[in-house]
Design a protein around this motif. Sequence first.
Motif, short mmCIF file in Angstrom:
data_model
loop_
_atom_site.label_atom_id
_atom_site.label_comp_id
_atom_site.label_asym_id
_atom_site.label_seq_id
_atom_site.Cartn_x
_atom_site.Cartn_y
_atom_site.Cartn_z
N GLY A 125 0.85 -1.04 -0.19
CA GLY A 125 -0.09 0.03 -0.12
C GLY A 125 1.06 1.14 0.02
N VAL A 126 1.94 1.44 0.80
CA VAL A 126 2.53 2.12 1.04
C VAL A 126 3.65 2.57 -0.53
N ALA A 131 4.24 5.61 -5.31
CA ALA A 131 4.37 5.74 -6.81
C ALA A 131 3.33 6.78 -7.45
N GLY A 132 2.21 6.85 -6.84
CA GLY A 132 1.06 7.71 -7.02
C GLY A 132 1.66 9.32 -6.92
N VAL A 133 2.41 9.37 -5.83
CA VAL A 133 2.67 10.73 -5.41
C VAL A 133 3.98 11.11 -6.50
N ALA A 134 5.01 10.03 -6.75
CA ALA A 134 5.93 10.08 -7.68
C ALA A 134 5.56 10.71 -9.00
N PHE A 135 4.23 9.98 -9.65
CA PHE A 135 3.61 10.16 -10.76
C PHE A 135 3.17 11.69 -11.10
N VAL A 136 2.47 12.13 -9.79
CA VAL A 136 1.83 13.44 -9.96
C VAL A 136 3.08 14.60 -9.97
#
Length: 143
Positions: A125-126, A131-136
Amino acid sequence: MLKTNGSGSDAKRLQGATFTLTPEGGKASNQDTGSNGIASWTQLAPGTNTVEETHVPTGYQKLDGTHTLVIGQNGKATWDGKEITTAGNDTKDSTTYFQVTVANNSVTNLPATGSIGVWPMLAGGVALVAAGVAFVIFRRRKQ
């Protein structure tokens, strides 16, 4: 009392169960089922008795609550209000034998839940959130 692991022709007699019989206003007595699966009491006087399974063989579920055994003056008996048929008579001493068959269910093994534990799921989950934060961040820098 005959203790089995189920009902029907494939039922096996169970050893190692303990039953407590308590006559109304009397002293309780315990009986264990032997290798033949039978626990028995002798010379029971007419009246109301409570019967409880106090120990169960390993791997089996205990019977719920207490059961009522009533021995009538007329030589008949009931188990939880249902008449018990006689299992035989001894003409020497005018003894009547009754048999009650008690079936037990085996304990069901439930499937393991969360078998890999919480930590691998938490780490996954972390990693997804990271990965989502890095993508944004990557998308914002590119603009």
